[in-house]
Design a protein around this motif. Structure first.
Motif, PDB file in Angstrom:
ATOM      1  N   GLN A  54       0.816  -1.218   0.000  1.00  0.00           N
ATOM      2  CA  GLN A  54       0.000   0.000   0.000  1.00  0.00           C
ATOM      3  C   GLN A  54       0.848   1.265   0.000  1.00  0.00           C
ATOM      4  O   GLN A  54       0.379   2.328  -0.427  1.00  0.00           O
ATOM      5  N   GLY A  55       2.086   1.157   0.470  1.00  0.00           N
ATOM      6  CA  GLY A  55       2.886   2.354   0.708  1.00  0.00           C
ATOM      7  C   GLY A  55       3.789   2.803  -0.419  1.00  0.00           C
ATOM      8  O   GLY A  55       4.295   3.929  -0.397  1.00  0.00           O
ATOM      9  N   VAL A  56       4.019   1.937  -1.425  1.00  0.00           N
ATOM     10  CA  VAL A  56       4.902   2.318  -2.529  1.00  0.00           C
ATOM     11  C   VAL A  56       4.110   2.241  -3.840  1.00  0.00           C
ATOM     12  O   VAL A  56       3.587   1.191  -4.199  1.00  0.00           O
ATOM     13  N   VAL A  57       4.043   3.361  -4.546  1.00  0.00           N
ATOM     14  CA  VAL A  57       3.200   3.499  -5.734  1.00  0.00           C
ATOM     15  C   VAL A  57       4.070   3.460  -6.989  1.00  0.00           C
ATOM     16  O   VAL A  57       4.817   4.409  -7.270  1.00  0.00           O
ATOM     17  N   PRO A  58       3.992   2.379  -7.766  1.00  0.00           N
ATOM     18  CA  PRO A  58       4.853   2.254  -8.953  1.00  0.00           C
ATOM     19  C   PRO A  58       4.702   3.402  -9.941  1.00  0.00           C
ATOM     20  O   PRO A  58       5.681   3.803 -10.582  1.00  0.00           O
ATOM     21  N   ASP A 172      -2.774  -2.988 -11.905  1.00  0.00           N
ATOM     22  CA  ASP A 172      -1.952  -3.847 -12.765  1.00  0.00           C
ATOM     23  C   ASP A 172      -0.488  -3.817 -12.343  1.00  0.00           C
ATOM     24  O   ASP A 172       0.242  -4.797 -12.532  1.00  0.00           O
ATOM     25  N   ASP A 173      -0.027  -2.694 -11.815  1.00  0.00           N
ATOM     26  CA  ASP A 173       1.384  -2.581 -11.421  1.00  0.00           C
ATOM     27  C   ASP A 173       1.631  -3.040  -9.981  1.00  0.00           C
ATOM     28  O   ASP A 173       2.724  -2.855  -9.443  1.00  0.00           O
ATOM     29  N   GLY A 174       0.623  -3.662  -9.361  1.00  0.00           N
ATOM     30  CA  GLY A 174       0.804  -4.260  -8.045  1.00  0.00           C
ATOM     31  C   GLY A 174       0.524  -3.352  -6.861  1.00  0.00           C
ATOM     32  O   GLY A 174       0.620  -3.801  -5.712  1.00  0.00           O
ATOM     33  N   TRP A 175       0.175  -2.085  -7.110  1.00  0.00           N
ATOM     34  CA  TRP A 175      -0.129  -1.197  -5.990  1.00  0.00           C
ATOM     35  C   TRP A 175      -1.519  -1.504  -5.448  1.00  0.00           C
ATOM     36  O   TRP A 175      -2.487  -1.523  -6.218  1.00  0.00           O
ATOM     37  N   MET A 176      -1.615  -1.741  -4.154  1.00  0.00           N
ATOM     38  CA  MET A 176      -2.895  -1.961  -3.512  1.00  0.00           C
ATOM     39  C   MET A 176      -3.442  -0.619  -3.044  1.00  0.00           C
ATOM     40  O   MET A 176      -2.938  -0.024  -2.090  1.00  0.00           O
ATOM     41  N   GLU A 177      -4.473  -0.137  -3.755  1.00  0.00           N
ATOM     42  CA  GLU A 177      -5.081   1.154  -3.414  1.00  0.00           C
ATOM     43  C   GLU A 177      -6.268   0.907  -2.488  1.00  0.00           C
ATOM     44  O   GLU A 177      -7.228   0.232  -2.861  1.00  0.00           O
ATOM     45  N   ILE A 178      -6.188   1.462  -1.291  1.00  0.00           N
ATOM     46  CA  ILE A 178      -7.256   1.304  -0.305  1.00  0.00           C
ATOM     47  C   ILE A 178      -8.049   2.605  -0.228  1.00  0.00           C
ATOM     48  O   ILE A 178      -7.489   3.679   0.022  1.00  0.00           O
ATOM     49  N   THR A 179      -9.344   2.487  -0.449  1.00  0.00           N
ATOM     50  CA  THR A 179     -10.235   3.639  -0.316  1.00  0.00           C
ATOM     51  C   THR A 179     -11.097   3.406   0.922  1.00  0.00           C
ATOM     52  O   THR A 179     -11.856   2.433   0.992  1.00  0.00           O
ATOM     53  N   ILE A 180     -10.943   4.285   1.909  1.00  0.00           N
ATOM     54  CA  ILE A 180     -11.556   4.026   3.217  1.00  0.00           C
ATOM     55  C   ILE A 180     -11.901   5.352   3.889  1.00  0.00           C
ATOM     56  O   ILE A 180     -11.318   6.400   3.556  1.00  0.00           O
ATOM     57  N   ASP A 181     -12.843   5.292   4.812  1.00  0.00           N
ATOM     58  CA  ASP A 181     -13.250   6.472   5.565  1.00  0.00           C
ATOM     59  C   ASP A 181     -12.071   6.985   6.401  1.00  0.00           C
ATOM     60  O   ASP A 181     -11.552   6.266   7.251  1.00  0.00           O
TER      61      ASP A 181
END
Length: 305
Positions: A54-58, A172-181
């Motif tokens: 979650q912390g590193v964005v390709p 697709d590049d493996g980044w887990m994007e979390i959308t949360i309150d």
């Protein structure tokens, strides 16, 4: 019997076609891991657990370093540093890689192991898909779906990203994007739960010689294919306090590994107040972009020295 088989063959073929079509819709909504096994093999890679995922964005690295990256971080159970992860890395990485950039995100927890586990056959990642997958670059990847997708295949179609991204979307590049309150009360509640989890974890685990050995072996392997950078991702103040109490010398340990291996170590753990966290442990996506930009700048600066 022969007539019976001849009659059921068309139905069997029809079922296979339906499943093949449903599988073709698998994407970042399918589950938290599918896309790690359904893209082209990368030459620049990010490793680690869910903090890294979650912390590193390709995409940020691509803009800063002019190179495509793949984030091959899963989570602390499935991708701690060890022989399973090392074996998976060898299958995942493009074998033609020569001048790659490799970012190894690390914290004490993905180098630790439960004190009661004595044999590698009992390591938790033995049950990870990383341990039984052969194909990492097939799309659709029916091997993964057959082995590890346990829900109805009709949900692959009904929950596809085209119909709306899920709150945990694996790019697709493996980044887990979390959308949360990110309301302050919601963040505080999630952080309290995470603090309790990590206090329990701290009593159950210790640094693992087997994991440290594998971590060094991974560095040795990647150094033959490019440049390696070790990154310690920060957590909230309360999680950092728990971490430092349990492992007061962890930053020095990383520094020693970096010195011995002749690789750069970027330790952001003291800068915890500069970022926002969804639960104290994982960085909020906007802060992830900020941290990733700082990692890229650190790499650029180190290369100019």
């Amino acid at each position: 019997m022969k007539k019976f088989l001849i009659k059921i063959v068309p139905y069997f073929v029809a079922v296979l076609i339906v499943f093949a079509i449903l599988g073709s819709y698998a994407d970042g909504n399918t589950d938290d891991n599918y896309m790690h096994f359904a893209v082209k093999k990368p030459q620049n890679i990010i490793l680690g657990d869910s903090r890294g995922s979650q912390g590193v964005v390709p995409g940020i690295l691509k803009n800063k370093l002019s190179a495509n990256f793949d984030n091959f971080s899963l989570n602390i159970v499935q991708s701690p540093y060890g022989q399973v992860y090392f074996k998976a890395l060898k299958r995942k990485l493009d074998p033609e890689t020569k001048n790659g950039i490799f970012i190894l995100t690390v914290g004490p927890w993905n180098l630790s192991l439960n004190k009661n586990i004595k044999s590698e056959k009992d390591f938790p990642e033995v049950h990870s898909p990383l341990n039984d997958m052969y194909f990492y670059d097939r799309s659709p990847n029916y091997e993964y779906l057959l082995k590890h997708y346990t829900r109805s295949w009709f949900k692959i179609y009904s929950e596809r990203a085209e119909a709306g991204r899920s709150n945990s979307f694996l790019h697709d590049d493996g980044w887990m994007e979390i959308t949360i309150d990110m309301n302050a009360d919601s963040v505080a509640a999630r952080t309290r739960v995470k603090e309790m989890d990590y206090k329990i974890l701290a009593n159950a685990v210790e640094l693992s010689p087997a994991r440290l050995k594998a971590f060094n072996e991974i560095i040795n392997y990647l150094r033959t294919k490019g440049s390696v950078y070790i990154v310690r991702i920060p957590t909230s103040k309360s999680l950092t306090t728990i971490e430092n109490k349990k492992y007061p010398h962890f930053s020095k340990l990383l520094k020693d590994i970096g010195h011995k291996q002749n690789v750069k170590v970027f330790d952001f753990s003291k800068n915890y107040a500069d970022y926002d966290y969804t639960d104290g442990n994982h960085m909020y996506k906007e802060s992830s972009k900020k941290l990733t930009a700082q990692i890229a700048d650190s790499i650029v600066m180190s290369r100019s020295q």
